[in-house]
Scaffold this motif. Structure first.
Motif, PDB file in Angstrom:
ATOM      1  N   ARG A  58      38.605  88.342  11.197  1.00 48.11           N
ATOM      2  CA  ARG A  58      39.510  87.475  11.228  1.00 48.11           C
ATOM      3  C   ARG A  58      39.490  86.234  10.692  1.00 48.11           C
ATOM      4  N   VAL A  59      40.665  85.511  10.281  1.00 51.12           N
ATOM      5  CA  VAL A  59      40.358  84.563   9.479  1.00 51.12           C
ATOM      6  C   VAL A  59      41.712  83.643   9.817  1.00 51.12           C
ATOM      7  N   SER A  60      41.169  82.308  10.449  1.00 47.36           N
ATOM      8  CA  SER A  60      42.413  81.548  10.898  1.00 47.36           C
ATOM      9  C   SER A  60      42.272  80.365   9.861  1.00 47.36           C
ATOM     10  N   VAL A  61      43.426  79.476   9.759  1.00 43.99           N
ATOM     11  CA  VAL A  61      43.178  78.371   8.604  1.00 43.99           C
ATOM     12  C   VAL A  61      43.719  77.049   9.554  1.00 43.99           C
ATOM     13  N   LEU A  62      43.023  75.835   9.121  1.00 42.07           N
ATOM     14  CA  LEU A  62      43.357  74.679   9.753  1.00 42.07           C
ATOM     15  C   LEU A  62      43.547  73.778   8.982  1.00 42.07           C
ATOM     16  N   PRO A  63      44.739  73.417   8.209  1.00 41.16           N
ATOM     17  CA  PRO A  63      44.858  72.054   7.267  1.00 41.16           C
ATOM     18  C   PRO A  63      44.589  70.890   7.964  1.00 41.16           C
ATOM     19  N   ALA A  64      43.814  70.040   7.418  1.00 38.09           N
ATOM     20  CA  ALA A  64      43.271  68.937   7.828  1.00 38.09           C
ATOM     21  C   ALA A  64      42.511  67.936   6.734  1.00 38.09           C
ATOM     22  N   ASP A  65      42.820  66.748   6.756  1.00 36.93           N
ATOM     23  CA  ASP A  65      42.165  65.794   5.872  1.00 36.93           C
ATOM     24  C   ASP A  65      41.273  65.039   6.957  1.00 36.93           C
ATOM     25  N   LEU A  66      39.989  65.288   6.525  1.00 40.71           N
ATOM     26  CA  LEU A  66      39.003  64.711   7.720  1.00 40.71           C
ATOM     27  C   LEU A  66      38.654  63.251   7.346  1.00 40.71           C
ATOM     28  N   ALA A  67      39.205  62.770   6.338  1.00 36.09           N
ATOM     29  CA  ALA A  67      39.040  61.426   5.911  1.00 36.09           C
ATOM     30  C   ALA A  67      40.278  60.636   7.020  1.00 36.09           C
ATOM     31  N   THR A  68      40.986  61.055   7.713  1.00 35.64           N
ATOM     32  CA  THR A  68      42.132  60.694   8.457  1.00 35.64           C
ATOM     33  C   THR A  68      41.741  60.878  10.064  1.00 35.64           C
ATOM     34  N   GLU A  69      42.093  60.032  10.659  1.00 36.59           N
ATOM     35  CA  GLU A  69      42.091  60.028  12.314  1.00 36.59           C
ATOM     36  C   GLU A  69      42.775  61.540  12.840  1.00 36.59           C
ATOM     37  N   SER A  70      43.943  61.562  12.388  1.00 37.86           N
ATOM     38  CA  SER A  70      44.748  62.901  12.800  1.00 37.86           C
ATOM     39  C   SER A  70      43.932  64.086  12.380  1.00 37.86           C
ATOM     40  N   GLY A  71      43.470  64.247  11.172  1.00 39.61           N
ATOM     41  CA  GLY A  71      42.804  65.284  10.592  1.00 39.61           C
ATOM     42  C   GLY A  71      41.509  65.739  11.353  1.00 39.61           C
ATOM     43  N   THR A  72      40.736  64.647  11.598  1.00 41.14           N
ATOM     44  CA  THR A  72      39.236  64.705  12.094  1.00 41.14           C
ATOM     45  C   THR A  72      39.772  65.252  13.658  1.00 41.14           C
ATOM     46  N   ALA A  73      40.732  64.583  14.520  1.00 41.00           N
ATOM     47  CA  ALA A  73      41.135  64.876  15.771  1.00 41.00           C
ATOM     48  C   ALA A  73      41.548  66.561  16.089  1.00 41.00           C
ATOM     49  N   ALA A  74      42.199  66.965  14.964  1.00 36.17           N
ATOM     50  CA  ALA A  74      42.608  68.232  15.109  1.00 36.17           C
ATOM     51  C   ALA A  74      41.588  69.248  14.855  1.00 36.17           C
ATOM     52  N   VAL A  75      40.734  69.149  14.315  1.00 40.47           N
ATOM     53  CA  VAL A  75      39.358  70.079  14.154  1.00 40.47           C
ATOM     54  C   VAL A  75      38.512  69.488  15.456  1.00 40.47           C
ATOM     55  N   GLU A  76      38.621  68.497  16.217  1.00 39.38           N
ATOM     56  CA  GLU A  76      37.562  68.345  17.153  1.00 39.38           C
ATOM     57  C   GLU A  76      38.253  69.137  18.239  1.00 39.38           C
ATOM     58  N   ASP A  77      39.579  69.146  18.503  1.00 36.24           N
ATOM     59  CA  ASP A  77      40.237  69.922  19.492  1.00 36.24           C
ATOM     60  C   ASP A  77      40.009  71.227  19.276  1.00 36.24           C
ATOM     61  N   ARG A  78      39.982  71.837  17.911  1.00 35.36           N
ATOM     62  CA  ARG A  78      39.652  73.068  17.659  1.00 35.36           C
ATOM     63  C   ARG A  78      38.105  73.589  18.223  1.00 35.36           C
ATOM     64  N   LEU A  79      37.218  72.519  18.049  1.00 36.41           N
ATOM     65  CA  LEU A  79      35.890  72.937  18.233  1.00 36.41           C
ATOM     66  C   LEU A  79      35.660  72.815  19.821  1.00 36.41           C
ATOM     67  N   ARG A  80      36.537  72.037  20.623  1.00 29.81           N
ATOM     68  CA  ARG A  80      36.242  71.817  21.956  1.00 29.81           C
ATOM     69  C   ARG A  80      37.039  73.208  22.678  1.00 29.81           C
ATOM     70  N   ASP A  81      37.959  73.840  22.033  1.00 34.63           N
ATOM     71  CA  ASP A  81      38.443  74.948  22.546  1.00 34.63           C
ATOM     72  C   ASP A  81      37.813  76.180  23.089  1.00 34.63           C
ATOM     73  N   ALA A  82      37.593  76.130  24.499  1.00 33.91           N
ATOM     74  CA  ALA A  82      36.608  77.215  25.021  1.00 33.91           C
ATOM     75  C   ALA A  82      37.142  78.632  25.036  1.00 33.91           C
ATOM     76  N   THR A  83      38.423  78.711  24.728  1.00 37.30           N
ATOM     77  CA  THR A  83      39.091  80.179  24.572  1.00 37.30           C
ATOM     78  C   THR A  83      38.482  80.989  23.676  1.00 37.30           C
ATOM     79  N   GLU A  84      38.118  80.227  22.717  1.00 37.17           N
ATOM     80  CA  GLU A  84      37.555  81.157  21.540  1.00 37.17           C
ATOM     81  C   GLU A  84      36.394  80.099  20.705  1.00 37.17           C
ATOM     82  N   PRO A  85      35.305  80.006  21.347  1.00 37.98           N
ATOM     83  CA  PRO A  85      34.161  79.011  21.167  1.00 37.98           C
ATOM     84  C   PRO A  85      33.490  79.320  19.778  1.00 37.98           C
ATOM     85  N   VAL A  86      33.383  78.195  19.173  1.00 39.44           N
ATOM     86  CA  VAL A  86      32.609  78.165  17.601  1.00 39.44           C
ATOM     87  C   VAL A  86      31.225  78.371  17.738  1.00 39.44           C
TER      88      VAL A  86
END
Length: 268
Positions: A58-86
């Motif tokens: 399974r491969v999911s994608v998350l387009p994000a620019d980590l040099a921006t606040e919104s991009g970093t925040a989006a990836v932080e949200d994914r990492l904190r998602d306990a339903t599918e832990p990283v």
């Protein structure tokens, strides 16, 4: 084989090229499910489709620019998602600037800090609570052998990579008791798109200085599993790292000012 269960979810930043793509291919072959992060949504989708077809993961994608606040925040949200832990985070995204600090722009300098330093810290901070609670997980932070010394006069790239090394080693010591492993990966020159994107010329550089991205990724994963805090692929770059760490700073400055190509500013 396709009938083997997945080993967990690995999230990789800067996943569509170079070391990021090499980590994605290696982990998919080892039966990891993946979350791929990069700025280019089209390249992300193409990479994900290829990995699904080749490895059946399974491969999911998350387009994000980590040099921006919104991009970093989006990836932080994914990492904190306990339903599918990283279970494994690979902080690979990073940039270099082929210009001296005094000839740079504030926007460029802030961008390299946000991507090379702030994003690494924030994403590690986001994923560690779940890892320490379940007492398993790993983080690979991609640094550079150039982080061991001022190898490029006037450049802030080496300073950002020095941060990643020290940050990773410090965090690794604090979370080891919880069964979580953190590794700083410190390669030298790796054949990727990194130098081209940074505008760093490589024509004429000797072939022996270059490392293969797939080999570097495999070595980093092996060293993480061994519980090491730092991975420096290849003997030649281990020697370079040791020289940078133990040679008097005055001599290092002389070599760097002379443009020593062995540990020069293009080292990834």
């Amino acid at each position: 084989m396709p009938d083997q269960p997945p080993r967990g979810v690995a999230l990789i930043t800067g996943a569509t090229a170079g070391l990021g793509a090499a980590f994605a291919a290696r982990l998919a072959a080892e039966r990891w499910d993946l979350t791929l992060v990069a700025r280019d949504a089209e390249r992300l989708s193409a990479s994900a489709a290829e990995l699904r077809a080749r490895h059946g993961v399974r491969v999911s994608v998350l387009p994000a620019d980590l040099a921006t606040e919104s991009g970093t925040a989006a990836v932080e949200d994914r990492l904190r998602d306990a339903t599918e832990p990283v279970e494994l985070l690979v902080n690979n995204a990073g940039i270099g600037l082929n210009k001296a600090f005094h000839g740079s722009t504030l926007d460029d300098e802030l961008r390299i800090l946000r991507l090379n330093v702030e994003a690494v810290m924030r994403l590690t901070f986001a994923v560690l609570p779940q890892m320490t609670e379940r007492r398993s997980g790993g983080v690979i932070n991609v640094s550079s052998v150039s982080g061991y010394g001022v190898t490029a006069p006037g450049s802030t790239y080496t300073a950002t990579k020095a941060y990643v090394i020290n940050f990773s080693e410090s965090i690794a010591q604090s979370v080891r008791r919880y069964g979580v492993r953190v590794l700083a990966l410190c390669p030298g020159f790796v054949r990727t798109e990194f130098h081209q994107r940074a505008g760093i010329p490589t024509a004429g550089s000797p072939g022996w200085i270059w490392l293969d991205a797939g080999t570097v990724a495999a070595k980093a994963l092996a060293d993480l599993r061994k519980g090491r805090y730092v991975s420096v692929p290849s003997v030649r770059y281990k020697i370079a790292a040791s020289a940078l760490r133990h040679t008097p700073h005055g001599l290092v400055r002389r070599f760097s000012e002379a443009g020593n190509r062995f540990v020069g500013r293009g080292a990834r």
